[in-house]
Design a protein around this motif. Structure first.
Motif, short mmCIF file in Angstrom:
data_model
loop_
_atom_site.label_atom_id
_atom_site.label_comp_id
_atom_site.label_asym_id
_atom_site.label_seq_id
_atom_site.Cartn_x
_atom_site.Cartn_y
_atom_site.Cartn_z
N LEU A 156 64.62 -27.26 48.72
CA LEU A 156 64.94 -26.90 47.34
C LEU A 156 64.85 -25.40 47.13
N ARG A 201 73.91 -30.46 49.20
CA ARG A 201 73.33 -31.80 49.26
C ARG A 201 73.01 -32.25 50.68
N THR A 233 63.33 -37.22 49.70
CA THR A 233 64.11 -36.03 50.03
C THR A 233 65.59 -36.36 50.13
N SER A 259 67.24 -35.41 36.91
CA SER A 259 67.20 -36.12 38.19
C SER A 259 66.47 -35.31 39.24
N LEU A 260 66.60 -33.98 39.21
CA LEU A 260 65.84 -33.14 40.14
C LEU A 260 64.34 -33.31 39.92
N PHE A 286 63.19 -36.79 41.40
CA PHE A 286 63.12 -36.87 42.86
C PHE A 286 62.04 -35.94 43.42
N ARG A 287 61.83 -34.80 42.77
CA ARG A 287 60.74 -33.91 43.22
C ARG A 287 59.38 -34.55 42.94
N SER A 289 71.26 -35.90 43.04
CA SER A 289 70.88 -35.32 41.75
C SER A 289 72.11 -34.82 40.99
N PHE A 313 69.35 -31.96 52.30
CA PHE A 313 68.38 -32.96 51.86
C PHE A 313 68.50 -34.25 52.68
N LEU A 327 58.84 -37.02 45.66
CA LEU A 327 58.50 -36.29 46.88
C LEU A 327 57.02 -35.94 46.91
N THR A 378 67.37 -36.84 46.84
CA THR A 378 67.60 -35.64 46.04
C THR A 378 69.06 -35.21 46.11
#
Length: 440
Positions: free
Chosen positions: A33, A168, A93, A104-105, A108-109, A99, A171, A112, A96
């Protein structure tokens, strides 16, 4: 049946390689990221403050799940806990990549962070089971150095993938690497007494070299929150908080600093961003080797640990001056010295849980100190983002990080007491144990 009277096996060092690889993948996944941040900000129309919130989302769940992850590792064993951790974060990961914006970021973070919470506490427990005390700092340096390799490799590798296939794809690739690691780990790892390839000589060498024998049973002598009554636990938590506040500048905002403040193009940024973590990698491995050598020569464990902790954190204060110089080369040099100081302290930090934890609670102690330390990970990206958005400069943010490292140095030098295992209080020898464990 194991043979006797044969050359000692060295399975423990193969286990160390597994731990190193887990942390390398861990940090590769974290820094994807960071490397893709300029592109993602442009595509989704995010400003610095919003991106700071996205970056910090990882740390909220990462910190929150540290203690449960440590408890689980000590309760059911590190084979299962570390496999679960790596599988979870690898899937998060890869996801992500789908996203579509800030929300959404953040989701997913956050996932993680939940998965990665188990990595360091599990590794601390594996170290306590598999290595004699005189090898503990080297092993901690080895597995923690994976974070520097993961960070360093991530930048040019991710930038290449991103420029070739889009942001993308990195990831997805990172997630697949983690799942491959899980399959190999599950097939190979067992505790020392149960491992197929450990002979009697190596097992004796391990157990005879330990002040406390970890993992022979799973009974925990106290609740995790009772650890907070002890001075050394509190000092470990506060000192590590200060280190994490500074080091996560490199993991989150450093690539953006190179692009926006120093004017580097993306590919050049990818290569230059390798310099501080590679410098830190060398510093950490040398510090781990030197620390164990001093201990073997008869220096006290307290002196050896404080030399790394205090000295490393004092070196790390050079981050405060990196924004004050005009030369990009001098700025990178100062940041590299700072990173080297942070990693010098880090190998001792991850030795401390095995040094001070009550028996069968090394992963819990590791999770506890990592929980508090990652509040620094939560605050660091947000504070840095808002400072940049307000002042349009990285210099004040770097000075705040320098102040944090100075406080960390003072904490380890003067608050941390004698480094020795905590022995829970009993009625039979109350006075002796309270003195031994430095209860406050």
């Amino acid at each position: 049946m194991r043979e006797i009277n044969q050359k000692r096996t060295n399975v423990r060092w193969k286990i160390a390689i597994f731990m190193w690889a887990a942390i390398a993948i861990n940090y590769l996944d974290r820094t994807v990221l960071s490397a893709t941040t300029p592109t993602i900000m442009k595509e989704f129309g995010l400003n610095a403050a919003q991106m700071g919130i996205v970056m910090s989302a990882f740390f909220w769940t990462y910190a929150l799940f540290q203690i449960p992850a440590g408890w689980l590792a000590d309760k059911v064993g590190q084979r299962f806990s570390l496999a679960l951790s790596v599988a979870w974060w690898s899937i998060a990961t890869a996801l992500t990549a789908v996203s579509q914006g800030m929300k959404s970021l953040v989701i997913f973070r956050s996932l993680l962070g939940m998965g990665e919470a188990g990595a360091y506490p599990s590794n601390a427990g594996v170290t306590a089971k598999w290595f004699p005390d005189r090898e503990r700092t080297r092993v901690s340096a080895i597995f923690d150095s994976g974070s520097k390799v993961g960070t360093a490799i991530a930048m040019p590798f991710v930038v290449w993938l991103m420029t070739s296939f889009g942001w993308r794809v990195p990831f997805i690739v990172s997630g697949l690497l983690g799942l491959l690691w899980v399959a190999i780990w599950w097939a190979y790892y067992r505790d020392p007494e149960k491992h197929l390839y450990v002979n009697k000589e190596e097992l004796t060498y391990i157990r005879d070299g330990q002040v406390k024998k970890e993992g022979l049973e799973n009974v925990q002598p106290m609740k995790w929150y009772q650890l907070l009554k002890y001075r050394n636990i509190l000092a470990m938590c506060v000192g590590f908080f200060m280190l994490n506040y500074a080091i996560y500048f490199f993991i989150t905002w450093f690539p953006t600093y190179l692009v926006q403040e120093r004017g580097f193009q993306l590919m050049k940024m990818g290569w230059v961003s390798m310099i501080p973590p590679l410098f830190g990698l060398v510093a950490e491995l040398l510090a781990g080797w030197f620390s164990d050598r001093l201990y073997a020569k008869g220096y006290s464990l307290t002196f050896v640990r404080k030399l790394n902790l205090g000295g490393g954190m004092l070196l790390a204060t050079s981050i405060a001056f990196a924004g004050l110089v005009n030369s990009p080369v001098l700025s990178i040099a100062l940041l590299s010295i700072s990173y080297g100081g942070l990693t010098t302290a880090a190998c001792a930090i991850w030795s401390l849980p095995g040094d001070v934890a009550p028996v069968n609670m090394t992963s819990v102690v590791g999770g506890l100190q990592n929980c508090v330390s990652n509040i620094g990970g939560i605050l660091g990206p947000i504070v840095t983002g808002f400072i940049i958005a307000t002042t349009h400069s990285f210099t004040p943010a770097l000075m705040v990080s320098g102040a944090a490292t100075l406080i960390g140095a003072l904490t380890y030098l003067f608050w941390l007491g004698k480094v020795e295992p905590i022995v829970p209080k009993t009625n039979s020898n109350l006075g002796k144990i309270e003195n031994h464990s430095m209860k406050i």
